[in-house]
Design an enzyme around this catalytic site. Structure first.
Site, PDB file in Angstrom:
ATOM      1  N   LYS A   1       0.847  -1.299   0.234  1.00 43.08           N
ATOM      2  CA  LYS A   1      -0.113  -0.064  -0.109  1.00 43.08           C
ATOM      3  C   LYS A   1       0.824   1.373  -0.060  1.00 43.08           C
ATOM      4  O   LYS A   1       0.452   2.171  -0.726  1.00 43.08           O
ATOM      5  CB  LYS A   1      -0.669   0.118   1.249  1.00 43.08           C
ATOM      6  CG  LYS A   1      -1.965  -1.137   1.065  1.00 43.08           C
ATOM      7  CD  LYS A   1      -2.721  -0.536   2.582  1.00 43.08           C
ATOM      8  CE  LYS A   1      -3.973  -1.718   2.554  1.00 43.08           C
ATOM      9  NZ  LYS A   1      -4.881  -1.400   3.888  1.00 43.08           N
TER      10      LYS A   1
ATOM     11  N   ASP B   1      -9.713   2.763   3.045  1.00 41.76           N
ATOM     12  CA  ASP B   1     -10.019   2.140   4.197  1.00 41.76           C
ATOM     13  C   ASP B   1     -10.615   3.059   5.308  1.00 41.76           C
ATOM     14  O   ASP B   1     -11.388   2.763   6.331  1.00 41.76           O
ATOM     15  CB  ASP B   1      -8.384   2.056   4.790  1.00 41.76           C
ATOM     16  CG  ASP B   1      -7.810   0.643   4.218  1.00 41.76           C
ATOM     17  OD1 ASP B   1      -8.636  -0.220   3.997  1.00 41.76           O
ATOM     18  OD2 ASP B   1      -6.531   0.434   4.115  1.00 41.76           O
TER      19      ASP B   1
HETATM   20  P1  NDP Z   1       1.474  -2.103   9.303  1.00 44.06           P
HETATM   21  O1  NDP Z   1       2.540  -3.235   9.203  1.00 44.06           O
HETATM   22  O2  NDP Z   1       1.281  -0.909   8.559  1.00 44.06           O
HETATM   23  O3  NDP Z   1       1.416  -1.788  10.943  1.00 44.06           O
HETATM   24  C1  NDP Z   1       1.568  -2.439  11.827  1.00 44.06           C
HETATM   25  C2  NDP Z   1       1.321  -1.683  13.284  1.00 44.06           C
HETATM   26  O4  NDP Z   1       1.140  -3.025  14.293  1.00 44.06           O
HETATM   27  C3  NDP Z   1       2.267  -0.954  13.717  1.00 44.06           C
HETATM   28  O5  NDP Z   1       1.791   0.170  14.275  1.00 44.06           O
HETATM   29  C4  NDP Z   1       3.211  -1.818  14.617  1.00 44.06           C
HETATM   30  O6  NDP Z   1       3.884  -0.980  15.628  1.00 44.06           O
HETATM   31  C5  NDP Z   1       2.224  -2.768  15.346  1.00 44.06           C
HETATM   32  N1  NDP Z   1       2.837  -3.809  15.708  1.00 44.06           N
HETATM   33  C6  NDP Z   1       3.122  -5.031  14.935  1.00 44.06           C
HETATM   34  N2  NDP Z   1       3.760  -5.813  15.675  1.00 44.06           N
HETATM   35  C7  NDP Z   1       3.638  -5.508  16.931  1.00 44.06           C
HETATM   36  C8  NDP Z   1       4.281  -5.981  18.347  1.00 44.06           C
HETATM   37  N3  NDP Z   1       4.848  -7.254  18.563  1.00 44.06           N
HETATM   38  N4  NDP Z   1       4.159  -5.160  19.300  1.00 44.06           N
HETATM   39  C9  NDP Z   1       3.241  -4.088  19.293  1.00 44.06           C
HETATM   40  N5  NDP Z   1       2.937  -3.416  18.128  1.00 44.06           N
HETATM   41  C10 NDP Z   1       3.068  -4.149  16.997  1.00 44.06           C
HETATM   42  O7  NDP Z   1       0.069  -2.816   9.289  1.00 44.06           O
HETATM   43  P2  NDP Z   1      -1.580  -2.467   8.978  1.00 44.06           P
HETATM   44  O8  NDP Z   1      -1.548  -1.081   9.229  1.00 44.06           O
HETATM   45  O9  NDP Z   1      -1.727  -2.569   7.371  1.00 44.06           O
HETATM   46  O10 NDP Z   1      -2.542  -3.502   9.436  1.00 44.06           O
HETATM   47  C11 NDP Z   1      -2.775  -3.563  11.039  1.00 44.06           C
HETATM   48  C12 NDP Z   1      -3.702  -4.652  11.372  1.00 44.06           C
HETATM   49  O11 NDP Z   1      -5.048  -4.097  10.719  1.00 44.06           O
HETATM   50  C13 NDP Z   1      -3.501  -5.725  10.644  1.00 44.06           C
HETATM   51  O12 NDP Z   1      -3.904  -6.778  11.442  1.00 44.06           O
HETATM   52  C14 NDP Z   1      -4.498  -5.940   9.554  1.00 44.06           C
HETATM   53  O13 NDP Z   1      -4.889  -7.303   9.211  1.00 44.06           O
HETATM   54  C15 NDP Z   1      -5.594  -5.079   9.876  1.00 44.06           C
HETATM   55  N6  NDP Z   1      -6.281  -4.295   8.837  1.00 44.06           N
HETATM   56  C16 NDP Z   1      -7.665  -4.682   8.660  1.00 44.06           C
HETATM   57  C17 NDP Z   1      -8.557  -4.273   7.652  1.00 44.06           C
HETATM   58  C18 NDP Z   1      -9.868  -4.518   7.617  1.00 44.06           C
HETATM   59  O14 NDP Z   1     -10.478  -3.943   6.565  1.00 44.06           O
HETATM   60  N7  NDP Z   1     -10.620  -4.863   8.629  1.00 44.06           N
HETATM   61  C19 NDP Z   1      -7.840  -3.280   6.674  1.00 44.06           C
HETATM   62  C20 NDP Z   1      -6.479  -3.062   6.837  1.00 44.06           C
HETATM   63  C21 NDP Z   1      -5.777  -3.642   7.882  1.00 44.06           C
HETATM   64  P3  NDP Z   1       5.456  -0.447  15.068  1.00 44.06           P
HETATM   65  O15 NDP Z   1       5.294   0.733  14.336  1.00 44.06           O
HETATM   66  O16 NDP Z   1       6.124  -0.126  16.450  1.00 44.06           O
HETATM   67  O17 NDP Z   1       6.219  -1.471  14.378  1.00 44.06           O
END
Ligand code: NDP
Length: 289
Positions: free
Chosen positions: A73, A109
């Protein structure tokens, strides 16, 4: 109704890496059937290194449009001809629309989230306060959507700098104000908690974002973008605390319906959201949230 592929069938689809788990094909093909469109929706595994080739393929093959998911994205903007204000603001594209060879990038989104929240009886947003967990791509869309509705956003993220950067961007460009809070630190009273991290997502369903202590005491509405599993540990904890909760299935359906409206050029009101929602609903209705 059953559709069959013919010489006139047009193609839409989703790109991701990996993409095999995506529910978008089943959801969109249900919609295409309901609309009686001679289109087919397929999933394509596109590694980031092949993204430019894939974009050229949209032009070359005349695909109607594409949805884009993790990890593509945030990489698409420079490869497209035009961008919506929303895609530019959040720095991410989840929908490509092929308008006679001109590739336009948009993001559905944020609006998908707002419509899903409203559909499950979420709180009114103007003048309210939300704790947003996460600062990745989907969190950016949610943050701008909430602030656009006049909701104050407190962003908490594992990586503090990203929370701070997102809060600053929202304050600069959104209508509401935003601030950053430490991961798990007190964020004050909130009306809504949104999990936009991947914590709790299968195959690690036992993970749960850090919550400020007692934040559930005032029973905020809790929306988790995750829909696999249907009930994350966060939603379980919130439900036990007496909060109203929702998983992310509704957002998936609404962001998809908004994409379909862009591709077809038809109003959103004509999109078969109920059929899309049904296509991705859990098999056993008693598991639905
Ligand atoms: P990104 O990879 O862009 O962001 C991931 C986020 O999760 C970051 O804030 C990251 O923090 C955090 N994170 C990941 N691992 C950990 C951890 N171990 N501990 C703490 N924080 C963590 O992903 P997206 O934004 O694209 O997606 C996020 C979620 O939203 C996913 O689960 C996805 O499936 C869901 N989603 C659902 C949609 C829907 O239509 N229902 C649409 C889009 C997404 P950090 O910055 O510190 O790495």
């Amino acid at each position: 109704m059953t559709r069959s592929i013919s010489g006139r069938t047009r193609v839409v689809g989703v790109w991701g890496h990996p993409v095999g788990h995506s529910r978008s094909p089943v959801m969109h093909n249900a919609a295409l059937s309901a609309l009686n469109l001679n289109w087919v929706y397929a999933a394509f595994d596109v590694p980031p290194a092949r993204l430019a080739d894939a974009v050229a393929g949209v032009r070359g093959l005349g695909l109607v449009g594409v949805n884009v998911t993790v990890p593509l994205k945030e990489l698409l903007s420079p490869l497209l001809d035009t961008l919506s204000d929303e895609a530019r603001r959040i720095g991410a594209v989840n929908t490509i629309v092929n308008i006679d060879g001109v590739l336009h990038g948009d993001s559905t989104d944020g609006e998908g989230f707002l419509r899903a929240l409203a559909a499950v009886g979420g709180p009114s947003l103007a003048g309210r306060r939300a704790l947003l967990l996460g600062a990745g791509g989907s969190a950016r869309a949610v943050a701008f959507a909430l602030s656009g509705e006049g909701c104050e956003v407190v962003v908490a993220n594992r990586t503090w700098g990203k929370a701070q950067a997102l809060a600053e961007a929202v304050s600069r460009e959104g209508r509401g104000c935003a601030s950053a809070a430490g991961w798990g630190e007190d964020a004050g009273r909130v009306d809504l908690i949104v999990n936009a991290t991947s914590l709790g997502l299968a195959p690690h369903p036992n993970a749960m974002p850090a919550l400020p202590s007692r934040v559930l005491d005032t029973r905020p509405f809790v929306y988790d973008l995750i829909y696999n599993p249907l009930e994350t540990r966060l939603l379980q904890a919130a439900r036990h605390a007496g909060c109203l909760v929702s998983n992310g299935l509704g957002m998936l359906a609404w962001q998809g319906a908004l994409s379909l409206a862009l591709w077809t050029g038809r109003p959103l009101s004509e999109m078969p959201v109920a059929a899309m929602r049904e296509a991705i609903s859990p098999l056993a209705p008693e598991h639905a949230l």
